[in-house]
Design a protein around this motif. Sequence first.
Motif, PDB file in Angstrom:
ATOM      1  N   THR A  58       0.837  -1.205   0.000  1.00  0.00           N
ATOM      2  CA  THR A  58       0.000   0.000   0.000  1.00  0.00           C
ATOM      3  C   THR A  58       0.868   1.249   0.000  1.00  0.00           C
ATOM      4  O   THR A  58       0.378   2.327  -0.305  1.00  0.00           O
ATOM      5  CB  THR A  58      -0.956   0.009   1.207  1.00  0.00           C
ATOM      6  N   ALA A  59       2.126   1.129   0.382  1.00  0.00           N
ATOM      7  CA  ALA A  59       3.218   2.029  -0.022  1.00  0.00           C
ATOM      8  C   ALA A  59       3.224   3.412   0.591  1.00  0.00           C
ATOM      9  O   ALA A  59       3.892   4.297   0.059  1.00  0.00           O
ATOM     10  CB  ALA A  59       3.244   2.149  -1.541  1.00  0.00           C
ATOM     11  N   PHE A  60       2.544   3.646   1.716  1.00  0.00           N
ATOM     12  CA  PHE A  60       2.678   4.970   2.322  1.00  0.00           C
ATOM     13  C   PHE A  60       4.121   5.164   2.776  1.00  0.00           C
ATOM     14  O   PHE A  60       4.718   4.294   3.398  1.00  0.00           O
ATOM     15  CB  PHE A  60       1.740   5.161   3.516  1.00  0.00           C
ATOM     16  N   GLY A  61       4.671   6.314   2.478  1.00  0.00           N
ATOM     17  CA  GLY A  61       6.067   6.606   2.751  1.00  0.00           C
ATOM     18  C   GLY A  61       6.970   6.324   1.577  1.00  0.00           C
ATOM     19  O   GLY A  61       8.125   6.756   1.558  1.00  0.00           O
ATOM     20  N   GLU A  62       6.456   5.618   0.579  1.00  0.00           N
ATOM     21  CA  GLU A  62       7.233   5.274  -0.609  1.00  0.00           C
ATOM     22  C   GLU A  62       6.665   5.924  -1.855  1.00  0.00           C
ATOM     23  O   GLU A  62       7.402   6.515  -2.648  1.00  0.00           O
ATOM     24  CB  GLU A  62       7.231   3.751  -0.799  1.00  0.00           C
TER      25      GLU A  62
ATOM     26  N   THR B  34       0.454   8.712  -2.480  1.00  0.00           N
ATOM     27  CA  THR B  34       0.931   8.345  -1.132  1.00  0.00           C
ATOM     28  C   THR B  34       0.373   7.027  -0.602  1.00  0.00           C
ATOM     29  O   THR B  34       0.987   6.446   0.290  1.00  0.00           O
ATOM     30  CB  THR B  34       0.715   9.445  -0.054  1.00  0.00           C
ATOM     31  N   TYR B  35      -0.768   6.536  -1.094  1.00  0.00           N
ATOM     32  CA  TYR B  35      -1.301   5.268  -0.584  1.00  0.00           C
ATOM     33  C   TYR B  35      -1.990   4.539  -1.722  1.00  0.00           C
ATOM     34  O   TYR B  35      -2.813   5.115  -2.426  1.00  0.00           O
ATOM     35  CB  TYR B  35      -2.290   5.525   0.549  1.00  0.00           C
ATOM     36  N   TRP B  36      -1.630   3.245  -1.886  1.00  0.00           N
ATOM     37  CA  TRP B  36      -2.210   2.450  -2.975  1.00  0.00           C
ATOM     38  C   TRP B  36      -3.277   1.525  -2.393  1.00  0.00           C
ATOM     39  O   TRP B  36      -2.945   0.536  -1.736  1.00  0.00           O
ATOM     40  CB  TRP B  36      -1.131   1.642  -3.697  1.00  0.00           C
TER      41      TRP B  36
END
Length: 255
Positions: free
Chosen positions: A49-53, A203-205
């Motif tokens: 979900t990649a928050f922070g990436e 920011t979020y997937w």
Amino acid sequence: MTFEQGAIGSKATGNAQNFDGAAGGSFITDEKVLNGEKAAKLTVTGGSTAFGEWGGIINFPEALGKGEEVWFSVNTFFPEGFDYDSSGEGWHLKFLRVHTSTTSGENRGYNDWYLNPEGSTIPHKYICECQQRWFDFGTRSEEIQRGQWESYEMYIKFDDVPQDEGGTALVRVWKNGKLLREITGAKTLYGPDDISSRAHLFTYWNGGAPKTQFMYVDDIIITNETPNFRDAFGNPYTTGDTGVSRPEPPELTVE
């Protein structure tokens, strides 16, 4: 945000031309550039979900409140083969996002532009999480086109009362300089004293990215100063005629 500062391959954070945070997978690049010599390459890890990436956060110099307004535009390049679908958590992907909160920092939700799954009859949707009412916009021809630069822009007038109910809350959304919808039935703040102090690009997937992949962005503008450009209906916006091939914009800052 032009991404012109910083070395090729370095994180796209750390100065005024780059993201302020949540951008661990965003890097300075010269692989695909709209203007100047550099852009940002945004990467995401499959299944995350990649928050922070994924994408990044842009903080406003000062918070905005009821009666104020903001324009948020970005130019994107999605390579051939990029899969922007999401699975679960609503089956749509967060895109342009403007956060709201109380003055003490309590989360009040986002003004969110979402991308519907590829091939949807209507490719885009908007919601203010403070209201939980969906607004669809766009046609099949206005979904993401790969292998080319495109521009997207969202305008928000902040109010806890929609224009349709006698308030001033208003949202406009454009793609490549074309007004896709003017939304007059949405709140943009939960309460009259709430504020907005940051914007998110992705920011979020939702549901996790379908694979490890990347795309590019360049020339992000966020401002509360009324732009000089006007669309076909006379509405001010930042992206000129197309947002992709346009005159150099005036210097725009948030005061």
